[in-house]
Design an enzyme around this catalytic site. Structure first.
Site, PDB file in Angstrom:
ATOM      1  N   HIS A 186       5.755 -26.270  60.996  1.00 32.74           N
ATOM      2  CA  HIS A 186       5.948 -25.362  62.123  1.00 32.74           C
ATOM      3  C   HIS A 186       5.964 -26.190  63.406  1.00 32.74           C
ATOM      4  O   HIS A 186       5.520 -27.339  63.413  1.00 32.74           O
ATOM      5  CB  HIS A 186       4.798 -24.341  62.138  1.00 32.74           C
ATOM      6  CG  HIS A 186       4.957 -23.231  63.129  1.00 32.74           C
ATOM      7  ND1 HIS A 186       6.098 -22.477  63.224  1.00 32.74           N
ATOM      8  CD2 HIS A 186       4.110 -22.741  64.076  1.00 32.74           C
ATOM      9  CE1 HIS A 186       5.950 -21.565  64.181  1.00 32.74           C
ATOM     10  NE2 HIS A 186       4.753 -21.716  64.711  1.00 32.74           N
TER      11      HIS A 186
ATOM     12  N   CYS B  65      11.460 -21.917  64.615  1.00 35.18           N
ATOM     13  CA  CYS B  65      10.389 -22.351  65.505  1.00 35.18           C
ATOM     14  C   CYS B  65      10.813 -23.568  66.318  1.00 35.18           C
ATOM     15  O   CYS B  65      10.418 -23.728  67.469  1.00 35.18           O
ATOM     16  CB  CYS B  65       9.153 -22.683  64.690  1.00 35.18           C
ATOM     17  SG  CYS B  65       9.417 -24.028  63.516  1.00 35.18           S
TER      18      CYS B  65
ATOM     19  N   ASN C 293       2.772 -20.297  71.026  1.00 41.91           N
ATOM     20  CA  ASN C 293       3.461 -20.062  69.763  1.00 41.91           C
ATOM     21  C   ASN C 293       4.648 -19.120  69.996  1.00 41.91           C
ATOM     22  O   ASN C 293       4.861 -18.657  71.121  1.00 41.91           O
ATOM     23  CB  ASN C 293       2.468 -19.474  68.742  1.00 41.91           C
ATOM     24  CG  ASN C 293       2.912 -19.689  67.314  1.00 41.91           C
ATOM     25  OD1 ASN C 293       4.026 -20.146  67.039  1.00 41.91           O
ATOM     26  ND2 ASN C 293       2.046 -19.349  66.374  1.00 41.91           N
TER      27      ASN C 293
ATOM     28  N   GLN D 242      10.046 -15.244  67.489  1.00 37.87           N
ATOM     29  CA  GLN D 242      11.182 -15.724  66.696  1.00 37.87           C
ATOM     30  C   GLN D 242      11.621 -14.721  65.632  1.00 37.87           C
ATOM     31  O   GLN D 242      12.720 -14.843  65.095  1.00 37.87           O
ATOM     32  CB  GLN D 242      10.867 -17.089  66.071  1.00 37.87           C
ATOM     33  CG  GLN D 242       9.815 -17.071  64.982  1.00 37.87           C
ATOM     34  CD  GLN D 242       9.451 -18.471  64.507  1.00 37.87           C
ATOM     35  OE1 GLN D 242       8.672 -19.179  65.148  1.00 37.87           O
ATOM     36  NE2 GLN D 242      10.005 -18.895  63.377  1.00 37.87           N
TER      37      GLN D 242
END
Ligand code: NAG
Ligand code: NAG
Length: 341
Positions: free
Chosen positions: A284, A151, A305, A145
């Site tokens: 997150h 996120c 992630n 990102q």
């Protein structure tokens, strides 16, 4: 030449750790300077002037000390390491690399909520011991990102990529940038909510590919994607909250977007089963793409992630599963959403 310097450094370091604590301060400082230089080379970091470098060095040193102190406890089931985020304070890191906004009604218990959970009857034989959607070809490569708190877009896209592969048989990398630009009532790089990302895909009657609408790490004007829809969803649903068993049933069927508290140690996680140094302040979002049990017997979730492949286990984290707190490790069972084909 470099290897000689390294050798000398290694000798100095081994002297330091073998005692001589009264001289430790000086050695420690020069070792940290050396490590900062090595780190700058490794992550191609250049600072604009001496004062910025000094400032960043102090932050790096704190992060380094945190990592070294942490790793000295051999009982930990996971390790930390300095990484590309190690010259950032926790506050800077949170602002740039996280970016989840959780609507208040999502965290409060509503007594009137009628729970209809489509995977309630998934049996133990169906969930099995482990699941890894990467092995089913339902997970695209790890994305990054960058310095943009979106996120929420990456987490939602990974879940949609998963359900699309599962139902349509084709894995296509989808566009986070489209969500970033076009989800008008979200806050772009300053943070957004997962539900609005899914709602946009429903309202827009689809989302286009990453190739068509590539990621820029900053919010831009929403571009037209007419005629280039690559995936659609009919809706999205919430996994019953604070219920890791319900989450297990869901993940056995498809990748799931979850909100999580990624404070403190999370930033410099480098491997193993993560089991601590976090609260339940959801800040997150990641995507749970599987689960299993480690060789040491610790049950874990497998999370994808959006911080690139150099973070964690090639961009992934194993995080403890079935903890005593019903909210799950780092609050991961509080708010979990999955798209419907
Ligand atoms: C590690 O675990 C052992 C056995 O449970 C315990 O005796 C020891 O105090 C622990 N060490 C640390 C640093 O927590
Ligand atoms: C689960 O099974 C029960 C009992 O057979 C049934 O009433 C219920 O509708 C099923 N739930 C779903 C989501 O299919």
């Amino acid at each position: 030449m470099a290897s000689i310097v390294f050798l000398i450094l290694a000798i100095v370091l081994s002297f330091r750790t073998s005692g001589a604590t009264s001289r430790g301060g000086l050695f420690e400082a020069s070792a940290a300077v050396e490590k900062h230089e090595q780190w700058m080379a490794r992550f191609h970091r250049a600072y604009s002037d001496v004062s910025e470098k000094t400032n960043r060095f102090e932050i790096f040193k704190k992060n380094l000390e945190f990592v070294e102190k942490f790793n000295m406890n051999a009982n930990r089931t996971y390790k930390l390491d300095v990484n590309e985020f190690s010259d950032l304070t926790d506050e800077e890191f949170r602002a740039r690399y996280m970016g989840l906004v959780v609507p208040k009604e999502m965290t409060e218990m509503s007594s009137t909520e009628t729970v209809s959970f489509r995977y309630e009857n998934v049996s133990e034989s169906e969930t099995g011991e482990s699941m890894d959607w990467r092995q089913e070809g339902a997970v695209t490569t790890v994305k990054n990102q960058g310095k943009c708190g979106c996120c929420w877009a990456f987490s939602a896209v990974a879940a949609v990529e998963g359900i699309t592969k599962i139902t349509k048989g084709e894995l296509v990398s989808l566009s986070e940038q489209q969500l970033l630009d076009c989800t008008s009532d979200n806050h772009g790089c300053d943070g957004g909510t997962l539900s609005k990302a899914f709602q946009y895909i429903i309202n827009n009657q689809g989302i286009t590919t990453e190739d068509n609408y590539p990621y820029q790490a900053e919010q831009q004007i929403c571009a037209s994607t007419t005629g280039s829809v690559a995936a659609t969803i009919s809706g999205f649903a919430r996994v019953p909250r604070n219920d890791e068993e319900a989450l297990l049933k869901t993940v056995s069927q498809q990748p799931v977007s979850v909100a999580i508290d990624a404070s403190y140690a999370f930033k410099q996680y480098s491997g193993g089963v993560f089991d601590g140094e976090c609260g339940t302040q959801l800040n997150h979002a990641v995507t749970i793409i599987g689960y299993g049990t480690s060789e040491e017997g610790t049950k874990y979730w497998l999370a994808k992630n959006s911080w690139g492949e150099s973070w964690g286990e090639n961009g992934y984290m194993r995080i403890k599963r079935d903890v005593t707190d019903p909210q799950g490790m780092c609050g991961l069972a509080i708010l979990a959403l999955y798209p419907l084909a």
